[in-house]
Design a protein around this motif. Structure first.
Motif, mmCIF file in Angstrom:
data_model
loop_
_atom_site.group_PDB
_atom_site.id
_atom_site.type_symbol
_atom_site.label_atom_id
_atom_site.label_comp_id
_atom_site.label_asym_id
_atom_site.label_seq_id
_atom_site.Cartn_x
_atom_site.Cartn_y
_atom_site.Cartn_z
ATOM 1 N N GLY A 17 0.892 -1.092 -0.061
ATOM 2 C CA GLY A 17 0.062 -0.037 -0.133
ATOM 3 C C GLY A 17 0.791 1.358 -0.197
ATOM 4 O O GLY A 17 0.231 2.424 -0.032
ATOM 5 N N ASN A 31 -0.141 1.317 7.204
ATOM 6 C CA ASN A 31 -1.696 1.704 7.588
ATOM 7 C C ASN A 31 -1.556 3.371 7.890
ATOM 8 O O ASN A 31 -2.700 3.920 7.670
ATOM 9 C CB ASN A 31 -2.275 0.956 8.565
ATOM 10 N N ARG A 85 -1.731 5.574 4.650
ATOM 11 C CA ARG A 85 -2.759 5.474 3.530
ATOM 12 C C ARG A 85 -3.940 6.448 4.167
ATOM 13 O O ARG A 85 -3.928 6.776 5.609
ATOM 14 C CB ARG A 85 -3.650 4.154 3.908
#
Length: 127
Positions: free
Chosen positions: A100, A113, A116
């Motif tokens: 990601g 995380n 994002r």
């Protein structure tokens, strides 16, 4: 001036000088303790810095060896016709994007995380 000071000035003066000497002795002791703590902390920081420098040097050596082995493997695989370098590059980009975060490395989930953006799944104009 107290009654004692008035009638016994020499004893009062001696008592006063003793209290001054005692306060100076205490101050000197406190200064010595402070200097001791500062020197101890300075030495600890110096030794800690040396340990960290040695660890960084070891990690740099390990990273250099890992890079050498990886490059050797890539050359062998390319020479044998098993894979092509551009295939490895495409795969590395895909693996990088899988976490990601496109940052050219494997990013731990707890960091990925945070990177994002927040995306709401709720429709705010509906009740």
């Amino acid at each position: 001036m107290s009654f004692f000071d008035f009638f016994f000035p020499e004893q009062a003066q001696a008592s006063h000088l003793r209290s001054i000497a005692e306060s100076q002795r205490l101050q000197s002791h406190q200064d010595g303790q402070r200097q001791f703590r500062e020197e101890r902390d300075r030495r600890w920081e110096s030794s800690r810095s040396q340990v960290l420098e040695k660890r960084v040097e070891q990690l740099e050596n390990d990273l250099g060896q890992a890079g050498l082995i990886i490059e050797s493997l890539l050359q062998l695989l390319e020479e044998s016709g098993t894979i092509k370098r551009d295939e490895v590059m495409k795969r590395a980009i895909a693996v990088d994007l899988a976490d990601g975060v496109q940052d050219g490395k494997l990013t731990p989930p707890e960091i990925a995380n945070r990177a994002r953006p927040f995306i709401s799944h709720r429709k705010w104009n509906q009740a």
